[in-house]
Enzyme design. Structure first.
Site, PDB file in Angstrom:
ATOM      1  N   PRO A  96       0.825  -1.207   0.000  1.00 12.98           N
ATOM      2  CA  PRO A  96       0.000   0.000   0.000  1.00 12.98           C
ATOM      3  C   PRO A  96       0.865   1.266   0.000  1.00 12.98           C
ATOM      4  O   PRO A  96       1.907   1.305   0.651  1.00 12.98           O
ATOM      5  CB  PRO A  96      -0.831  -0.107   1.281  1.00 12.98           C
ATOM      6  CG  PRO A  96      -0.383  -1.329   1.997  1.00 12.98           C
ATOM      7  CD  PRO A  96       0.594  -2.066   1.155  1.00 12.98           C
ATOM      8  N   GLY A 100       3.627   3.678   5.374  1.00  9.61           N
ATOM      9  CA  GLY A 100       4.704   3.305   6.291  1.00  9.61           C
ATOM     10  C   GLY A 100       5.362   1.981   5.984  1.00  9.61           C
ATOM     11  O   GLY A 100       6.165   1.493   6.774  1.00  9.61           O
ATOM     12  N   LEU A 101       5.057   1.382   4.818  1.00  6.28           N
ATOM     13  CA  LEU A 101       5.625   0.069   4.503  1.00  6.28           C
ATOM     14  C   LEU A 101       6.695   0.150   3.405  1.00  6.28           C
ATOM     15  O   LEU A 101       7.080  -0.866   2.836  1.00  6.28           O
ATOM     16  CB  LEU A 101       4.524  -0.925   4.105  1.00  6.28           C
ATOM     17  CG  LEU A 101       3.472  -1.196   5.189  1.00  6.28           C
ATOM     18  CD1 LEU A 101       2.455  -2.230   4.706  1.00  6.28           C
ATOM     19  CD2 LEU A 101       4.114  -1.670   6.496  1.00  6.28           C
ATOM     20  N   GLY A 102       7.157   1.349   3.129  1.00  2.00           N
ATOM     21  CA  GLY A 102       8.297   1.490   2.222  1.00  2.00           C
ATOM     22  C   GLY A 102       7.972   1.260   0.758  1.00  2.00           C
ATOM     23  O   GLY A 102       8.837   0.804  -0.002  1.00  2.00           O
ATOM     24  N   ALA A 106      10.650   0.471  -2.384  1.00  2.00           N
ATOM     25  CA  ALA A 106      10.570  -0.843  -3.042  1.00  2.00           C
ATOM     26  C   ALA A 106      10.376  -0.678  -4.543  1.00  2.00           C
ATOM     27  O   ALA A 106      11.015  -1.380  -5.345  1.00  2.00           O
ATOM     28  CB  ALA A 106       9.433  -1.662  -2.444  1.00  2.00           C
ATOM     29  N   ASP A 149      15.241   2.794   4.896  1.00  4.92           N
ATOM     30  CA  ASP A 149      14.307   2.142   3.958  1.00  4.92           C
ATOM     31  C   ASP A 149      15.049   1.519   2.775  1.00  4.92           C
ATOM     32  O   ASP A 149      14.858   0.340   2.459  1.00  4.92           O
ATOM     33  CB  ASP A 149      13.290   3.154   3.405  1.00  4.92           C
ATOM     34  CG  ASP A 149      12.151   3.432   4.367  1.00  4.92           C
ATOM     35  OD1 ASP A 149      12.336   3.178   5.572  1.00  4.92           O
ATOM     36  OD2 ASP A 149      11.092   3.908   3.917  1.00  4.92           O
TER      37      ASP A 149
HETATM   38  O1  PMV Z   1       6.955   6.037   6.418  1.00  2.00           O
HETATM   39  P1  PMV Z   1       8.113   5.251   5.941  1.00  2.00           P
HETATM   40  O2  PMV Z   1       7.820   3.833   5.753  1.00  2.00           O
HETATM   41  O3  PMV Z   1       8.743   5.811   4.705  1.00  2.00           O
HETATM   42  O4  PMV Z   1       9.231   5.297   7.086  1.00  2.00           O
HETATM   43  C1  PMV Z   1       9.888   6.470   7.410  1.00  2.00           C
HETATM   44  C2  PMV Z   1      10.850   6.246   8.522  1.00  2.00           C
HETATM   45  C3  PMV Z   1      11.329   7.556   9.154  1.00  2.00           C
HETATM   46  O5  PMV Z   1      12.214   7.186  10.212  1.00  2.00           O
HETATM   47  C4  PMV Z   1      10.185   8.347   9.731  1.00  2.00           C
HETATM   48  C5  PMV Z   1      12.083   8.427   8.161  1.00  2.00           C
HETATM   49  C6  PMV Z   1      13.438   7.896   7.746  1.00  2.00           C
HETATM   50  O6  PMV Z   1      13.926   8.349   6.711  1.00  2.00           O
HETATM   51  O7  PMV Z   1      14.032   7.057   8.448  1.00  2.00           O
END
Ligand code: PMV
Length: 323
Positions: A96, A100-102, A106, A149
């Site tokens: 999705p 928050g799952l990158g 990916a 990520d």
């Molecule tokens: O929201 P995501 O899955 O892209 O994760 C971001 C992680 C953070 O620590 C908030 C930002 C980062 O660059 O590490």
């Protein structure tokens, strides 16, 4: 035709604080993947097709900040190629978006790998290059990405990660007892760039307070690594709870995330927290095999749009210097 894939990821400990040099722990979500297919095209130009993103454009017509076009241009520059052959690049993803799952990292990693392999640029399809090039593109998505990520999706290994100069500290670690995790989606999308930018503004307004929160997250990540390495799942769960409290203090949780975290704990999860940038997206809960069904039901009752389970276990041993 050349096809490559890359996994999604979850952050187990240390999101946001990792941008400020504190350690964090993340793991790939190998069952959710982005796929890129590169084919020679009979028509001129490079066509980018990504139905999920609503993209169907020629590279030459793409906006300068178009993330998929940026990936192709980045690879062309890295390969010192004055022009690329006529191609069609098709992207699909099970991850999705903005949750928050990158998904962004990916998709980027899959495109770089597929394109590099299709053009016989072996060195640019190595994990190191895929990670580095993905990081450059993450800057467009995130502004100030930590690098966690791109590292997790390119190497597809759980990592203990510290952002530092001149080189990030990236360490694989042992998992003494498999971690059974539920990943639950609030169904609310969230812009990582916006949330990371807001945390930065708050840090600038009150550096002492935010440095203390980040220090707390760093301590938790260090303790969590030890607990994972010794198989102390009760402590891993408690540390997830503690990490979530600090993320609430950073104001990056939301009513929906808190609701799912509370529901998971009430149904017997060993611990639960948001994962990723927050203010939407996904949360994770550590569960026992016996407790998994009850926690899953509870998460759906509390409004989760999707729940799936993943197990973090030790991968084959790798030498410290491989990454
Ligand atoms: O929201 P995501 O899955 O892209 O994760 C971001 C992680 C953070 O620590 C908030 C930002 C980062 O660059 O590490």
């Amino acid at each position: 035709m050349t096809c490559a894939t890359a996994p999604g990821k979850i952050i187990l400990f240390g999101e946001h604080a990792v941008v400020y040099g504190r350690p964090a722990i993340a793991a790939p979500l190998s069952q959710l993947r982005a796929t890129a297919v590169v084919e020679d095209s009979p028509t001129p130009g490079i066509r980018l097709l990504a139905a999920d993103l609503g993209t169907n454009i020629l590279l030459d017509e793409a906006a300068p900040d178009d993330p998929v076009a940026a990936v192709v241009r980045q690879l062309q520059t890295a390969a010192h190629l004055p022009r690329l052959p006529d191609l069609t690049i098709t992207i699909t993803s099970q991850i999705p978006i903005a949750s928050g799952l990158g998904s962004g990292a990916a998709i980027t990693a899959a495109v770089i790998r597929a394109l590099a392999q299709h053009l016989c640029l072996a060195h640019l399809s190595s994990d190191d290059w895929v990670s580095n090039l993905t990081y450059e593109i993450e800057k467009i998505h995130h502004g100030t990405p930590s690098g966690i990520d791109n590292t997790v999706v390119a190497y597809e290994r759980p990592v203990y990660f510290v952002r530092q100069q001149p080189q990030n500290r990236i360490e694989p670690f042992a998992v003494a007892q498999p971690l059974r995790l539920l990943v639950a989606d609030t169904g609310q999308s969230s812009s990582t760039k916006a949330v990371v930018g807001d945390v930065r503004r708050q840090w600038q307004a009150d550096p002492a307070h935010f440095e203390a929160i980040f220090d707390g997250c760093g301590r938790i990540a260090r303790q969590a690594r030890q607990a994972i390495e010794t198989g102390d799942l009760t402590q891993v769960g408690q540390l997830m709870d503690e990490n979530h409290r600090l993320l609430q203090e950073m104001t990056v949780s939301s009513a929906a995330l808190d609701g799912l975290v509370l529901a998971a704990r009430a149904a017997g999860a060993l611990g639960a927290k948001l994962s990723g940038a927050g203010r939407g997206g996904n949360m994770i809960a550590l569960v026992t095999t016996a407790g998994e069904t009850a926690v899953t039901q509870s998460l759906y009752q509390a409004g989760a749009r999707a729940v799936f389970s993943t197990v973090l276990a030790s991968t084959s041993p790798i030498p410290d210097n491989e990454i």
